[in-house]
Each structure stands twice: as C-alpha cells, then as structure tokens.
Design an enzyme around this catalytic site. Structure first.
Site, PDB file in Angstrom:
ATOM      1  N   HIS A   1       0.837  -1.206   0.000  1.00  0.00           N
ATOM      2  CA  HIS A   1       0.000   0.000   0.000  1.00  0.00           C
ATOM      3  C   HIS A   1       0.866   1.247   0.000  1.00  0.00           C
ATOM      4  CE1 HIS A   1       0.566   0.984   4.318  1.00  0.00           C
ATOM      5  NE2 HIS A   1       0.453  -0.301   4.551  1.00  0.00           N
TER       6      HIS A   1
ATOM      7  N   ASP B   1      -0.300   4.422   0.925  1.00  0.00           N
ATOM      8  CA  ASP B   1      -0.682   5.457   1.892  1.00  0.00           C
ATOM      9  C   ASP B   1       0.015   5.242   3.229  1.00  0.00           C
ATOM     10  OD1 ASP B   1      -2.399   3.138   2.138  1.00  0.00           O
ATOM     11  OD2 ASP B   1      -3.637   4.275   3.537  1.00  0.00           O
TER      12      ASP B   1
ATOM     13  N   ASP C   1       6.410   1.028   7.013  1.00  0.00           N
ATOM     14  CA  ASP C   1       5.018   0.688   6.674  1.00  0.00           C
ATOM     15  C   ASP C   1       4.505   1.551   5.531  1.00  0.00           C
ATOM     16  OD1 ASP C   1       2.438  -0.351   6.829  1.00  0.00           O
ATOM     17  OD2 ASP C   1       1.873   0.900   8.532  1.00  0.00           O
TER      18      ASP C   1
ATOM     19  N   GLU D   1      -5.157   1.809   2.457  1.00  0.00           N
ATOM     20  CA  GLU D   1      -5.083   0.621   3.298  1.00  0.00           C
ATOM     21  C   GLU D   1      -5.199   0.998   4.759  1.00  0.00           C
ATOM     22  OE1 GLU D   1      -3.194  -2.446   5.852  1.00  0.00           O
ATOM     23  OE2 GLU D   1      -2.597  -0.358   5.558  1.00  0.00           O
ATOM     24  N   GLU D   2      -4.595   2.120   5.135  1.00  0.00           N
ATOM     25  CA  GLU D   2      -4.534   2.505   6.535  1.00  0.00           C
ATOM     26  C   GLU D   2      -5.895   2.889   7.113  1.00  0.00           C
ATOM     27  OE1 GLU D   2      -2.151   1.947   8.326  1.00  0.00           O
ATOM     28  OE2 GLU D   2      -0.239   2.175   7.266  1.00  0.00           O
TER      29      GLU D   2
ATOM     30  N   GLU E   1       4.177  -6.170   4.097  1.00  0.00           N
ATOM     31  CA  GLU E   1       4.079  -5.453   5.372  1.00  0.00           C
ATOM     32  C   GLU E   1       5.290  -5.813   6.237  1.00  0.00           C
ATOM     33  OE1 GLU E   1       2.033  -3.225   6.523  1.00  0.00           O
ATOM     34  OE2 GLU E   1       0.096  -3.405   5.494  1.00  0.00           O
TER      35      GLU E   1
ATOM     36  N   HIS F   1       3.939   3.829  12.416  1.00  0.00           N
ATOM     37  CA  HIS F   1       2.934   4.728  12.985  1.00  0.00           C
ATOM     38  C   HIS F   1       3.499   5.598  14.113  1.00  0.00           C
ATOM     39  CE1 HIS F   1      -0.783   2.218  11.511  1.00  0.00           C
ATOM     40  NE2 HIS F   1       0.246   2.135  10.671  1.00  0.00           N
TER      41      HIS F   1
END
Length: 383
Positions: free
Chosen positions: A71, A73, A103, A135-136, A163, A355
């Site tokens: 992903h 985003d 990520d 995705e997030e 991931e 994150h």
C-alpha cells in the site's frame, strides 16, 4: 544499501501520501519508473479521481505467477515529535528514517529496485505488481484492484504482501470490522428529563452490552494469535450539547477484530438485536422518532494460509527464515485469499516502528528483502 535502492526509497518517502491526501504523484512516479523499463501499468482510480491503485505485470503471458502487493498510503504525522523530516530520507546508524519507511515504502522501494533483475531474466512465470491506496483506513482502495484481478483470465496464483514482519514469513492475522453507531433520542430541558429520551444513556446501555459481548468472545481461543481470541472495543464517543439539555444525539465507533474462522456477522447481529429488541421499544414509546442505526466504516477478512504448504516452504527458502508466525495487525491478504490466491506476508522492518515519530527501517532489513526478491527471481527464471 545499493544506490538504486537508496534513490528509490528517497523518492518514495518524499511524497506525502497520508491517507487523507492524494497518492497520484507517487503513483505517477511508479508508472513512469515502470514505463522507462518498458513495463505498462494500469491505474484504477477512486470515484473522485484523486487516488489510484497501480497494477502491472511482466514476464510471459498466461495465468499464475506471483503478485507482490503493497500500500502507498501512510498514517499522519500530526502531533508527533519528529527529530528528522518525516517526508524525506534520513540515513543514520544503519537505519532509514521517514514516514512509511517501515510501513511500507521500504518494501515497495525494494520491489522497484529489483525490477531490472527480473527484466533481465527469461521468466517462466509472470510477476505481478499491485500498489494500492487507503489501506490505513480499512483496506478500502485495494478492493477495486482485487475485483480487477478476480475478473482477469490471467490471475496470479501466489501473493506476497510486504508489510513489515522483520522478514519473517507470516501466515495469519485477524479480520476486522469497524462500525459507527448513531443513537437518536428526544431533547428537552433537563428539568423535565423524563419527557425526553437521553441518547447518551441509551448509547451507554448499548456500549455495556458490547462490553459483555466482548468478554464472551474470550471463550473461543486460538493460541496461534495474540491475544488468542476475538476482541471488541469502543474507540470514540460524542454526544450532547449542554448539561441542562437532555441529549438528542450520541455517536460512537467500535471495532471487532475476529479470529480468521470466527463469524463476525453473528457478533454484529447480536449487538443490533439488543438495540432493536431491548432499547428501541421503550425509546420509541416515549418518542417515536427515536432510532439506533449502524454504519459500516470498513472491514477486511482474516488470513490463515497453510504454513506447511508448498508456498510457505518456498517463501521460507526465498526469505531465509522458516520462523512462521501470525501478526496482530491486518492486511489486504484475506481479500486476495478469498479470490483464490494463496497469500503470505513478509517484508522489511518492524511494525513496532510503524505509525510512530521517527519511523525507520533498518538497512539490513532492506538488504534481506532484496535478497528475498533475488531468490524469487531465481525461482521464477526459466531453467
């Protein structure tokens, strides 16, 4: 870390692809990167035309082959105290810092930096590339890409989602359903509270039921997962206008994370049934306009691939690790699995760094990912 990988990672990190923003600039970069190597890409746009998935394939015609999925985003940096620029590559002490480095732009950079090797070989199977958006916020964007693959007569057979797993193969994760509940009552002056329907109190009763349902889910356990049971929790709540007004509205969001073989629908129905049968009759007897409604915010299925199968054995050889595990976070893997693509998760970095402020991926993790992709290329090469 070789210069091609460093330059590609730096380029990807420079794009602010926070989920609330467009990802088209980054997708355009990847499309041009592929076009320079003679690889055509298809873009699948969202309804507003501000975001897109990218799909490409190389190698021989026909179905089968391997899909590499990631992903584009990233999560916001708002309120986080970064000591390095979040949307730039900072390389220091064997680490590559930047939002999305772990990520999961590190994996995407490795895929792009490996393409020349794949293109130089006569492949016996096609290599598919899938880079998605949103995705997030619930694996939203990838769904059109999954539908595109499902309708294709040349669908991949295997899928690796990159991931961050510290390059350990992952065969399972839980599914997730995110829901919003809106409770409508009747407002009145708090001095005459019995004349109204207090939306916050009714929401609290429903939240209490959700808590009890969540506790009951602990009875079904699967020790392959941590925690070893499905979970249910309320994350946000808003309601009321002033202390001397009986609140007319209350809204709260809750999420259900299920073991792969659990019935999420049955859990959600038990919550809706409590609202319908236990709360609404009394609410509507006092105020007919009262209501309780539920709105899905996002969902994805769990993943559980056979860790003893051929694909798992191959991935262990490619990645150099047979330490198979499950993870607590979710991926689009269950969606690919549902359309008949055996799916495993394996990528550079750790979600322990994702994150967070000063997110990073270790250089040695990127190098291990490059080695995995090189081994995959050797396996796909014509004998």
């Amino acid at each position: 870390m070789n210069s091609a990988l460093r330059e590609t990672l730096a380029a990807l990190l420079a794009f602010d692809t926070t989920s609330r923003e467009s990802n088209l600039a980054l997708i355009g970069f990847i499309r041009d990167f592929l076009a320079q190597r003679g690889v055509a890409a298809e873009l699948l746009y969202d309804e507003g035309g501000t975001k897109a998935n990218l799909y490409a394939r190389l190698g021989p015609a026909g179905d089968g082959g391997v899909l590499l999925s990631g992903h584009t985003d990233v999560v916001p940096v708002d309120g986080q105290r970064w000591t390095v620029p979040p949307f730039a590559l900072t390389e220091r002490d064997g680490r590559c810092y930047g939002r999305g480095s772990a990520d999961m732009k590190g994996f995407i950079a490795c895929v792009l930096a490996s393409l020349d090797r794949f293109l130089a070989e006569p492949l016996r199977l096609p290599l598919h590339l899938a880079f998605s958006y949103d995705e997030e916020v619930g694996c939203l964007g990838v769904r059109s890409l999954v539908a595109h693959l499902q309708a294709s007569p040349q669908k991949p057979a295997l899928c690796i989602i990159g991931e961050p797993t510290e390059m350990a193969p992952v065969y399972g994760h839980k599914g997730k359903v995110a829901m919003r509940c809106q409770v409508r009552g009747r407002a009145c002056h708090s001095a005459y509270a019995p004349d109204g329907v207090n939306a916050i109190e009714q929401a609290a009763a429903l939240i209490g039921h959700i808590s009890r349902v969540g506790a009951s889910l602990r009875q079904t356990r699967d020790t392959r997962f941590d925690p070893p049971f499905s979970t249910l929790q309320v994350g946000t709540i808003q309601g009321g206008a002033a202390l001397n007004i009986v609140p007319q509205d209350c809204q709260f969001d809750f999420e259900l994370r299920t073991l792969p073989d659990a019935d999420a629908g049955a859990v959600l129905e038990s919550i809706a049934a409590f609202a319908r049968d236990q709360l609404l009759p009394a609410m509507q007897a006092q105020a007919p306009e009262s209501d309780v409604t539920f709105q899905p915010l996002g969902a994805y299925p769990g993943l559980l691939t056979d860790p003893q199968g051929d694909f798992a054995r191959w991935l262990a050889q490619w990645s150099g690790s047979d330490r198979f595990a499950t993870v607590a976070f979710g991926t689009e893997g269950g969606l690919f699995d549902e359309i008949g693509m055996a799916t495993l998760v394996c990528g550079p970095g750790s979600m322990a760094q994702g994150h967070k402020a000063d997110e990073f991926v270790a250089v040695d993790q990127l190098e291990r990912c490059m080695q995995m992709l090189g081994n995959l290329c050797d396996w796909m090469r014509c004998e």
